[in-house]
Design a protein around this motif. Sequence first.
Motif, PDB file in Angstrom:
ATOM      1  N   TYR A   1       6.044   0.307  12.830  1.00  0.00           N
ATOM      2  CA  TYR A   1       4.618   0.495  13.053  1.00  0.00           C
ATOM      3  C   TYR A   1       3.784  -0.174  11.977  1.00  0.00           C
ATOM      4  O   TYR A   1       4.166  -0.203  10.807  1.00  0.00           O
ATOM      5  CB  TYR A   1       4.239   1.986  13.016  1.00  0.00           C
ATOM      6  CG  TYR A   1       4.840   2.834  14.098  1.00  0.00           C
ATOM      7  CD1 TYR A   1       4.329   2.823  15.392  1.00  0.00           C
ATOM      8  CD2 TYR A   1       5.912   3.666  13.813  1.00  0.00           C
ATOM      9  CE1 TYR A   1       4.873   3.633  16.382  1.00  0.00           C
ATOM     10  CE2 TYR A   1       6.469   4.473  14.804  1.00  0.00           C
ATOM     11  CZ  TYR A   1       5.946   4.456  16.085  1.00  0.00           C
ATOM     12  OH  TYR A   1       6.486   5.240  17.062  1.00  0.00           O
TER      13      TYR A   1
ATOM     14  N   GLY B   1      -3.373  -3.004  -2.081  1.00  0.00           N
ATOM     15  CA  GLY B   1      -4.104  -2.571  -0.893  1.00  0.00           C
ATOM     16  C   GLY B   1      -4.315  -3.687   0.106  1.00  0.00           C
ATOM     17  O   GLY B   1      -4.717  -3.441   1.245  1.00  0.00           O
ATOM     18  N   ILE B   2      -4.033  -4.933  -0.315  1.00  0.00           N
ATOM     19  CA  ILE B   2      -4.240  -6.070   0.587  1.00  0.00           C
ATOM     20  C   ILE B   2      -2.894  -6.463   1.185  1.00  0.00           C
ATOM     21  O   ILE B   2      -1.985  -6.890   0.477  1.00  0.00           O
ATOM     22  CB  ILE B   2      -4.846  -7.273  -0.172  1.00  0.00           C
ATOM     23  CG1 ILE B   2      -6.134  -6.833  -0.867  1.00  0.00           C
ATOM     24  CG2 ILE B   2      -5.100  -8.424   0.776  1.00  0.00           C
ATOM     25  CD1 ILE B   2      -6.642  -7.836  -1.876  1.00  0.00           C
TER      26      ILE B   2
ATOM     27  N   HIS C   1       0.837   7.242   9.106  1.00  0.00           N
ATOM     28  CA  HIS C   1       0.545   6.008   8.383  1.00  0.00           C
ATOM     29  C   HIS C   1      -0.078   6.328   7.031  1.00  0.00           C
ATOM     30  O   HIS C   1       0.348   5.847   5.998  1.00  0.00           O
ATOM     31  CB  HIS C   1      -0.396   5.111   9.191  1.00  0.00           C
ATOM     32  CG  HIS C   1      -0.921   3.970   8.376  1.00  0.00           C
ATOM     33  ND1 HIS C   1      -0.086   3.002   7.874  1.00  0.00           N
ATOM     34  CD2 HIS C   1      -2.165   3.673   7.935  1.00  0.00           C
ATOM     35  CE1 HIS C   1      -0.807   2.143   7.166  1.00  0.00           C
ATOM     36  NE2 HIS C   1      -2.071   2.526   7.189  1.00  0.00           N
TER      37      HIS C   1
ATOM     38  N   ARG D   1       9.628   5.974   9.010  1.00  0.00           N
ATOM     39  CA  ARG D   1       8.579   6.627   8.234  1.00  0.00           C
ATOM     40  C   ARG D   1       8.505   8.094   8.666  1.00  0.00           C
ATOM     41  O   ARG D   1       8.358   8.379   9.844  1.00  0.00           O
ATOM     42  CB  ARG D   1       7.277   5.897   8.575  1.00  0.00           C
ATOM     43  CG  ARG D   1       6.077   6.238   7.803  1.00  0.00           C
ATOM     44  CD  ARG D   1       4.901   5.400   8.323  1.00  0.00           C
ATOM     45  NE  ARG D   1       4.298   6.015   9.497  1.00  0.00           N
ATOM     46  CZ  ARG D   1       3.525   5.381  10.368  1.00  0.00           C
ATOM     47  NH1 ARG D   1       3.289   4.095  10.240  1.00  0.00           N
ATOM     48  NH2 ARG D   1       3.012   6.015  11.387  1.00  0.00           N
TER      49      ARG D   1
ATOM     50  N   GLY E   1       5.454  -4.935   4.770  1.00  0.00           N
ATOM     51  CA  GLY E   1       5.724  -4.156   5.981  1.00  0.00           C
ATOM     52  C   GLY E   1       5.869  -5.068   7.188  1.00  0.00           C
ATOM     53  O   GLY E   1       5.583  -6.263   7.120  1.00  0.00           O
ATOM     54  N   ASP E   2       6.314  -4.507   8.299  1.00  0.00           N
ATOM     55  CA  ASP E   2       6.449  -5.305   9.518  1.00  0.00           C
ATOM     56  C   ASP E   2       5.089  -5.850   9.954  1.00  0.00           C
ATOM     57  O   ASP E   2       4.973  -6.987  10.409  1.00  0.00           O
ATOM     58  CB  ASP E   2       7.073  -4.474  10.652  1.00  0.00           C
ATOM     59  CG  ASP E   2       6.439  -3.106  10.805  1.00  0.00           C
ATOM     60  OD1 ASP E   2       6.678  -2.255   9.944  1.00  0.00           O
ATOM     61  OD2 ASP E   2       5.676  -2.904  11.766  1.00  0.00           O
ATOM     62  N   GLY E   3       4.049  -5.040   9.766  1.00  0.00           N
ATOM     63  CA  GLY E   3       2.709  -5.494  10.132  1.00  0.00           C
ATOM     64  C   GLY E   3       2.224  -6.581   9.192  1.00  0.00           C
ATOM     65  O   GLY E   3       1.764  -7.652   9.609  1.00  0.00           O
ATOM     66  N   ALA E   4       2.383  -6.340   7.894  1.00  0.00           N
ATOM     67  CA  ALA E   4       1.900  -7.286   6.894  1.00  0.00           C
ATOM     68  C   ALA E   4       2.639  -8.612   6.958  1.00  0.00           C
ATOM     69  O   ALA E   4       2.126  -9.643   6.516  1.00  0.00           O
ATOM     70  CB  ALA E   4       2.045  -6.680   5.501  1.00  0.00           C
TER      71      ALA E   4
ATOM     72  N   HIS F   1       0.827  -1.209   0.000  1.00  0.00           N
ATOM     73  CA  HIS F   1       0.000   0.000   0.000  1.00  0.00           C
ATOM     74  C   HIS F   1       0.860   1.257   0.000  1.00  0.00           C
ATOM     75  O   HIS F   1       0.393   2.326  -0.310  1.00  0.00           O
ATOM     76  CB  HIS F   1      -0.906  -0.004   1.242  1.00  0.00           C
ATOM     77  CG  HIS F   1      -0.121  -0.103   2.520  1.00  0.00           C
ATOM     78  ND1 HIS F   1       0.554  -1.251   2.879  1.00  0.00           N
ATOM     79  CD2 HIS F   1       0.132   0.804   3.487  1.00  0.00           C
ATOM     80  CE1 HIS F   1       1.184  -1.037   4.026  1.00  0.00           C
ATOM     81  NE2 HIS F   1       0.946   0.201   4.412  1.00  0.00           N
TER      82      HIS F   1
HETATM   83  C1  LIG Z   1      -5.390  -7.792   4.671  1.00  0.00           C
HETATM   84  C2  LIG Z   1      -5.418  -6.412   5.195  1.00  0.00           C
HETATM   85  N1  LIG Z   1      -5.665  -6.161   6.490  1.00  0.00           N
HETATM   86  C3  LIG Z   1      -5.699  -4.903   6.968  1.00  0.00           C
HETATM   87  C4  LIG Z   1      -5.496  -3.838   6.138  1.00  0.00           C
HETATM   88  C5  LIG Z   1      -5.537  -2.411   6.689  1.00  0.00           C
HETATM   89  N2  LIG Z   1      -4.182  -1.841   6.735  1.00  0.00           N
HETATM   90  C6  LIG Z   1      -3.682  -1.092   5.765  1.00  0.00           C
HETATM   91  S1  LIG Z   1      -2.085  -0.644   6.030  1.00  0.00           S
HETATM   92  C7  LIG Z   1      -2.047  -1.438   7.504  1.00  0.00           C
HETATM   93  C8  LIG Z   1      -0.785  -1.453   8.335  1.00  0.00           C
HETATM   94  C9  LIG Z   1       0.384  -1.986   7.598  1.00  0.00           C
HETATM   95  O1  LIG Z   1       1.539  -1.947   8.354  1.00  0.00           O
HETATM   96  P1  LIG Z   1       2.914  -2.451   7.761  1.00  0.00           P
HETATM   97  O2  LIG Z   1       2.741  -3.725   7.066  1.00  0.00           O
HETATM   98  O3  LIG Z   1       3.906  -2.391   8.848  1.00  0.00           O
HETATM   99  O4  LIG Z   1       3.276  -1.382   6.626  1.00  0.00           O
HETATM  100  P2  LIG Z   1       3.569   0.168   6.788  1.00  0.00           P
HETATM  101  O5  LIG Z   1       2.254   0.847   6.699  1.00  0.00           O
HETATM  102  O6  LIG Z   1       4.217   0.390   8.080  1.00  0.00           O
HETATM  103  O7  LIG Z   1       4.435   0.499   5.639  1.00  0.00           O
HETATM  104  C10 LIG Z   1      -3.274  -2.044   7.763  1.00  0.00           C
HETATM  105  C11 LIG Z   1      -3.576  -2.821   8.971  1.00  0.00           C
HETATM  106  C12 LIG Z   1      -5.251  -4.129   4.782  1.00  0.00           C
HETATM  107  N3  LIG Z   1      -5.011  -3.148   3.901  1.00  0.00           N
HETATM  108  N4  LIG Z   1      -5.196  -5.380   4.325  1.00  0.00           N
END
Ligand SMILES: Cc1ncc(C[n+]2csc(CCOP(=O)(O)OP(=O)(O)O)c2C)c(N)n1
Lengths: 327, 355
Positions: free
Chosen positions: A181, A119-120, A248, A244, A149-152, A70
């Motif tokens: 984050y 976006g996913i 966000h 960053r 990303g760290d979250g993904a 994203h």
């Molecule tokens: C499958 C899915 N779950 C939730 C979201 C909502 N969402 C968009 S960005 C994000 C956080 C992503 O964090 P990270 O992967 O660390 O990437 P960063 O934004 O830090 O670059 C979330 C939860 C989404 N886009 N897709």
Amino acid sequence: MSKNPFPLDKQGLLEAYRTMRTIREFEERVHNEFAKGDIPGFVHLYAGEEASGTGIMMHLNDRDRIASTHRGHGHCIAKGVDVKEMMGEIYGKAMGSCRGKGGSMHIADLSKGMMGANGILGAGAPLACGAALAAKFRGDGGVGISFVGDGASNQGMFLESLNLAAVWNLPAIFVVENNGYAESTSREYAVAVDSYVDRAAGFGLPGVTVDGTDFFAVYEAAGEIIKRAREGGGPALLECKMIRFFGHFEGDQQTYRGKGEVEHIRANQDCIKLFADKVLDAGVIKRPELEAIDKEIVKLIDEAVITAKAAPLPTAKDLMTDVYVTY
Amino acid sequence: MSEEPKLAPTVGIIANPVSARDIRRVIANATSLQITDRANIVLRVLACLKASGIERVVMMPDNGGIRHHVRRGVERSRNLGEHEFPDLSYLDMTVTGTVDDTVRAADLMRQQGIAAIVVLGGDGTHRAVVSRSGDIPIAGISTGTNNAFPEHREPTITGLAVGLAVTGRVPEAVAYAPNKKLVVRINDQAAEIALVDVALVTERVVGARALWKPETFRELFVTFAEPEVIGMSAIAGLLEPVKRSEPGGLHVLLAPTEEAALTLNVPIAPGYMRPIGIARWQRLSAGKAHGPQITSGSIALDGERELSFSERDRVSVMLEENAFRTVNVAAVMDYAARHGLMRQAGQKERKRQVS
Ligand SMILES: Cc1ncc(C[n+]2csc(CCOP(=O)(O)OP(=O)(O)O)c2C)c(N)n1
Ligand SMILES: [Mg+2]
């Protein structure tokens, strides 16, 4: 003139600088324009993280494929997607990379090996495995790279992809862009395994961590990993620890960040400043050469915004074009 | 005013969560010890410190996961009544996730008068600790990549030996050993140190830090040279071994293999044998500053590029003896065995004493 001590020749260094500066200028400008309310949808900016995408992409050619996130503008620019078409896409105009139907989170350009922002979360990883499998079948030495990303990186798809890449020994590379984050959730809270190298090891892949604000650290590590993948050495994971600059998404109030955190990192951990200091200090490049690039980029981005704003929107007639593809 | 009671010794632990994470995982199949394994090592050390009479331990906080796993481990053990651990607290400091944490932790431990520091990391982590630990003895546990400095043994024993040493049950002369270090100066900047080796390479950028391209190697200084280690000091170790305990080090001039007087096959990283061109070498005596042969490049301290220099800089490297102390684990355990330190009267004997 002093001998060039860097792993890139002068032209390569200038190219790296140009790419990073283009991303920064693009993002700063989108930040400002978004505040005016002219840009539809969500935008997530890559400012501060430029050294990662740039240090990796400098080893790639158009045949190599990447799957982005994203937060994809920087990956697009570093992979060579046309900046004006990107800006047009963000404004939702017919001149955009995807005819204005994708927006910020779906910019793609297959001719450049850019399979798309996404976006996913985590969805890029299986795409990169597919690209890597194709390259392996063709035997053309191409690689597939997934940014995450760290979250993904907690998404099942991502973990399944690590497994698949290891089992099939794919020329697939997983770049974890760890900015600490996921939206407002800290990595420390949300990632049960504490190190991405541990996570890779759990799937039988070698993993490496580098300082993602140091262009040369990324460039050197990515170079080895990509070279090995091209020659049949298999998949690997590269964690880039990075920062960053903006929220966000645009509009994020960032109440979860420490006081003075952003000011401190902008002053001390700006990857572009760190890069410029190094090449200037070594005497390989002179300040006016960088300033000339800065000027060209400001002009380019300015034109991109003016063109995008003036360009027509897609019409009702375009509604069904470029949406479904028949093979 | 009444006299202060003598405080029981507190032991410090500095465990680096980010050692063994660099490019050598990819180019050399180097180990990548998991965070949970590092936490388990800490738990083993804690149990043995307690068993040898240590009641208080203070640790460096980290955000790499070690702290969380240790906390869970201590909690589980308490629930199960399995192991006894000393009181564990953490230094009050901000965590940055960089080597600065190690440096800051060593600083604080020195200020707090800690009796000894147990270090988990590779050569770089140990160097960062020694840069601030002053006279506090350290005990190394290898969780890094090359690990020429920390000795290789089960950490249980390291923990036990530290406890026996700092509680005074083994005489100081036996318990602690002096070590050498190298001091690097660039212009008037604060000196940097290395515990094992200083290598000068032609690459000017610090980049991915590790060293794996012999064609860039030009000069090497070592405090000791063991033929059974890997890394840069292995070059010296395979040329002319020098013990940790003997005076002096070794100074080796390196060259591309086509220009070299001699080529030596050396494991410069795990499983990574490379031919290394040797121009010449000599013993390195303490207290004498050496200028480098190359005019620009970077300086690797204990195997990682840390500093870069150019024609404009004045660089010097000097060996120092008796620079810091380590817990001599082998000597402590030998003493403990010979003097029966781990013995207790058996059940039968105790009953006899009571009646
Ligand atoms: C499958 C899915 N779950 C939730 C979201 C909502 N969402 C968009 S960005 C994000 C956080 C992503 O964090 P990270 O992967 O660390 O990437 P960063 O934004 O830090 O670059 C979330 C939860 C989404 N886009 N897709
Ligand atoms: Mg993130």
